[in-house]
Write a protein that holds these residues in place. Structure first.
Motif, short mmCIF file in Angstrom:
data_model
loop_
_atom_site.label_atom_id
_atom_site.label_comp_id
_atom_site.label_asym_id
_atom_site.label_seq_id
_atom_site.Cartn_x
_atom_site.Cartn_y
_atom_site.Cartn_z
N PRO A 150 36.32 66.18 55.92
CA PRO A 150 36.67 67.31 56.86
C PRO A 150 37.03 67.01 58.20
CG PRO A 150 34.78 67.42 55.60
CD PRO A 150 35.26 66.00 55.38
N SER A 151 36.42 66.17 58.79
CA SER A 151 36.73 65.85 60.26
C SER A 151 36.54 64.15 60.39
CB SER A 151 35.66 66.33 61.05
OG SER A 151 34.29 66.13 60.87
N PRO A 152 36.92 63.67 61.53
CA PRO A 152 36.65 62.23 61.95
C PRO A 152 35.19 61.79 61.82
CG PRO A 152 38.45 63.27 63.24
CD PRO A 152 37.81 64.37 62.52
N ALA A 153 34.41 62.90 62.19
CA ALA A 153 32.97 62.43 62.06
C ALA A 153 32.49 61.96 60.88
CB ALA A 153 32.04 63.56 62.66
N ASN A 154 32.97 62.37 59.80
CA ASN A 154 32.53 62.05 58.49
C ASN A 154 33.48 60.61 57.96
OD1 ASN A 154 33.01 65.43 58.31
ND2 ASN A 154 31.09 64.72 57.63
N CYS A 155 34.17 59.96 58.75
CA CYS A 155 34.58 58.72 58.36
C CYS A 155 33.54 57.54 58.22
CB CYS A 155 35.69 58.46 59.55
SG CYS A 155 37.32 59.50 59.48
N THR A 156 34.07 56.95 57.14
CA THR A 156 33.25 55.60 57.07
C THR A 156 33.03 54.89 58.64
OG1 THR A 156 33.90 55.29 54.66
CG2 THR A 156 32.79 53.47 55.88
#
Length: 688
Positions: free
Chosen positions: A313-319
């Motif tokens: 959903p957003s960059p905050a959810n990236c690994t």
């Protein structure tokens, strides 16, 4: 004037004590006719040995129904056989022993398949019982859940493992799990009670077998009746097991040896294989598991993990920030994705049938019950043919003889150790007690000796759970071991209550009383199973769902009424003089409230349709014939629709006299002559 005494062996010789061929007719002519052309009047002489005085002086001995039968060898003695006969006898014995082992193996396998069938029929429902945490705080509700789940899955180890998993996952506290463990202890005793029903053909065998099976039930119910309130008030099991776990620093060990599974699994896995993790997942409140099938399809799988590009959903959810990029409106990252690959299917019968779990469960339930009945019948017949003569004497003396005084008390405790060891070997208390039930029915093992063996079996199944708990991972070791120890100390507490003092061995007396009732009214055994293992747990569980006020409002009056009945029964048997005359027996109540005879008549009437000699088609033909002829009455168009008593009455067959008066000259009427009224009075009661 006094009637003849009803003595079973009083059968006087008609040729010696009755003179005159036409006894009944001559007596009839004395009462009403004037023709004296017939023979003289009968002359009856009674021996002094049949007088009432002799009967009073020499009372007949009443045979104890619980005495072990004498298994006599009716065959040819070994010393009377020739060489060929001895060799043939040896080969016959070896063949019977091999057949006995084969049927015992199939018997154990059918128990395993029966457990799988119950899990298919009610496993998911059993799992749903556990995920309702709102009622787990109620000890009575937890107890009934343990009973119902264990009855549904026919395995206390399965229900116990679910409880351990829930405690280890913090979904259930140890305090809430203890009543469920008690209920599982009760539910596992239904298996040998079902096995005892297979010996209902012979009343004496059924009396002993059903009593030997239900002694396990009564021990568990009485232990729960005392220890559950004690645990709810003091939490002694929780405190004691917590101290034991904290004192000893256990390390992970190996799992308990599954000797019986190693032998039976190659055969039972060809019939059915179950994925028991589905029940665990349902108990853990996993909604996806509701749509999964318990029937295992893929036995060999592999799990692979690969890196794949996925959207988030957003960059905050990236690994990580380095593995994150955007492409227009989408945000991409790299994640490890695990997927399972199916390699080989299982090799059981139902792998390609695509049937629902309920259908497979019903099929396996019917087949396993048929195999269970057949194997048990053959085991009983083989044991009856093998356990004869000196073999029976040796086995009876070995199993039922106590140590010499003053060490006789050690025998029962040694039997407890034997039962625990045998259960530890076969890894199932149900298998051990079910295999012992036919021996009790045949009279090889007494109820008094079967009782400590059963208590040892209860301990043996808990030691297996302790060893299995020691193999748990480090984070779940303490809770798993504490639950297993709760089961162990519960059974130890029950043994301390109901075994060391002979006066406190109530399960034996209660089981014998139930055995006597079930031998007389065999339908009562089925009622007992349904009432105590299904109706009572479901009723208490339903009242628990309604809340404490409803449970107390309904349960307390029933408990008080039961206590009043028990107290009255004790006073009636011990000291009836302190009671009013009306309360010294139960005759002031309607007959159906203190006797099973009216219920037996009602059930006999309800099941009489299954005992008719004619078929439904014949009945339909008779009714159609009545409608066509318009006679208004059901015509007897076929002899097979006539009742047996009406056939005998129409053919002039007399009713057989009691054995005490089995006298041909006095009890048989000629087919073409009508007996006089006075004759009937003479044949039934004689003045002297």
């Amino acid at each position: 004037m006094a009637p003849w005494p009803e003595l079973e062996n009083a059968q006087p010789n008609p040729n010696k004590y009755i003179e005159g061929a036409s006894t009944h007719q001559s007596k009839g002519k004395e009462t009403g006719k004037t023709d004296d052309s017939t023979g003289p009047a009968p002359k009856i002489e009674l021996l002094p040995s049949y007088s009432t005085a002799t009967l009073i002086e020499e009372p007949t001995e009443v045979e104890d129904p619980w005495d072990l039968p004498a298994l006599q060898d009716t065959g040819i003695k070994w010393s009377e056989r020739d060489t060929k006969g001895k060799i043939l006898c040896v080969f016959q014995g070896i063949g019977k022993f091999i057949l006995l082992l084969g049927f015992l193996y199939l018997f154990v396998c059918s128990l395993d398949v029966l457990s799988s069938a119950f899990q298919l029929v009610g496993g998911k429902v059993a799992g749903q019982f556990f995920n309702n945490n709102s009622i787990m705080s109620n000890p009575l509700a937890g107890l009934m859940i343990g009973v119902l789940v264990t009855v549904m899955v026919q395995s206390s180890s399965t229900s116990s493992s679910i409880i351990v998993s829930m405690v280890a996952s913090s979904l259930l506290t140890v305090r809430a799990a203890i009543p469920i463990i008690m209920g599982a202890n009760i539910g596992t005793s239904i298996t040998n009670t079902i096995v005892a029903l297979m010996q209902a053909g012979d009343r004496s065998e059924f009396r002993r077998a059903f009593a030997g099976a239900t002694v396990h039930d009564f021990f568990n119910w009485l232990s729960v009746l005392v220890l559950l309130p004690l645990e709810a008030a003091t939490h002694y099991l929780e405190i004691l097991t917590n101290l034991v776990v904290d004192t000893f620093h256990f390390k992970n060990g190996e799992d308990a040896p599954a000797l019986l599974k190693v032998i039976t699994d190659p055969f039972t896995k060809l019939i059915i294989q179950l994925d028991k993790n589905v029940i665990h997942q349902i108990a853990m409140n996993n909604e996806l598991a509701q749509n999964k099938s318990l029937v295992k399809i893929w036995c060999k799988t592999s799990t692979n993990t690969t890196q794949m590009n996925v959207t988030v959903p957003s960059p905050a959810n990236c690994t990580s920030p380095s593995l994150c990029w955007t492409d227009g409106i989408y945000t991409w990252t790299i994640k490890n994705v695990t997927y399972k690959e199916n390699i080989a299917k299982c090799q059981h019968i139902f792998v390609n049938f695509n049937l629902p779990d309920l259908a497979v469960g019903i099929i396996l339930l019917i087949v396993s019950l048929l195999f269970l009945c057949g194997c048990l019948i053959m085991i009983v017949k083989l044991l009856g043919s093998v356990l004869k003569g000196r073999v029976a004497v040796v086995i009876k003396k070995t199993l039922n003889t106590d140590f010499p005084f003053p060490f006789a008390w050690v025998t029962g405790y040694l039997a407890i150790l034997v039962g625990a060891g045998m259960t530890f070997i076969v890894q199932s208390s149900s298998v051990f007690t079910s295999a012992m039930t036919p021996l009790i029915g045949l009279g090889v093992i007494t109820i008094e000796r079967a009782y400590p063996l059963t208590l040892g079996s209860n301990i043996g199944t808990t030691t297996t759970a302790i060893l299995a708990a020691l193999a748990s991972p480090g984070n779940t070791l303490k809770s798993s071991l504490q639950i297993a120890l709760c089961h162990f100390f519960f059974n130890i507490s029950g043994i301390l209550l109901w075994y060391p003092i002979p006066f406190t061995r109530l399960p034996i007396r209660l089981a014998k009383g139930l055995g006597n009732i079930s031998a007389k009214y065999r339908w009562f055994a089925v009622f007992y199973l349904i009432f105590f293992f299904f109706l009572t747990p479901l009723t208490v569980f339903g009242l628990s769902l309604a809340g404490w006020p409803v449970l107390v409002g309904v349960g307390v009056p029933i408990v008080l009424l039961l206590l009043l009945v028990v107290c009255l029964r004790l006073l009636q048997s011990r000291c009836p003089r302190i009671l009013p005359t009306k309360l010294r027996n139960w005759n002031f109540l309607p007959l159906w409230m203190h006797s099973l005879k009216p219920w037996d008549n009602l059930i006999s009437l309800a099941t009489s349709c299954f005992q008719q000699r004619c078929c439904c088609c014949c009945r339909v033909c008779c009714r159609v014939c009545c409608l066509m002829c318009g006679c208004g009455k059901c015509c007897r168009c076929s002899k097979c629709c006539e009742d047996l008593e009406e056939v005998q009455e129409g053919q002039g067959v007399p009713i057989k006299a009691p054995e005490a008066f089995d006298n041909i000259a006095m009890s048989t009427e000629a087919p073409h002559e009508v007996p006089a009224p006075g004759t009937k009075a003479i044949s039934n009661s004689t003045a002297f």
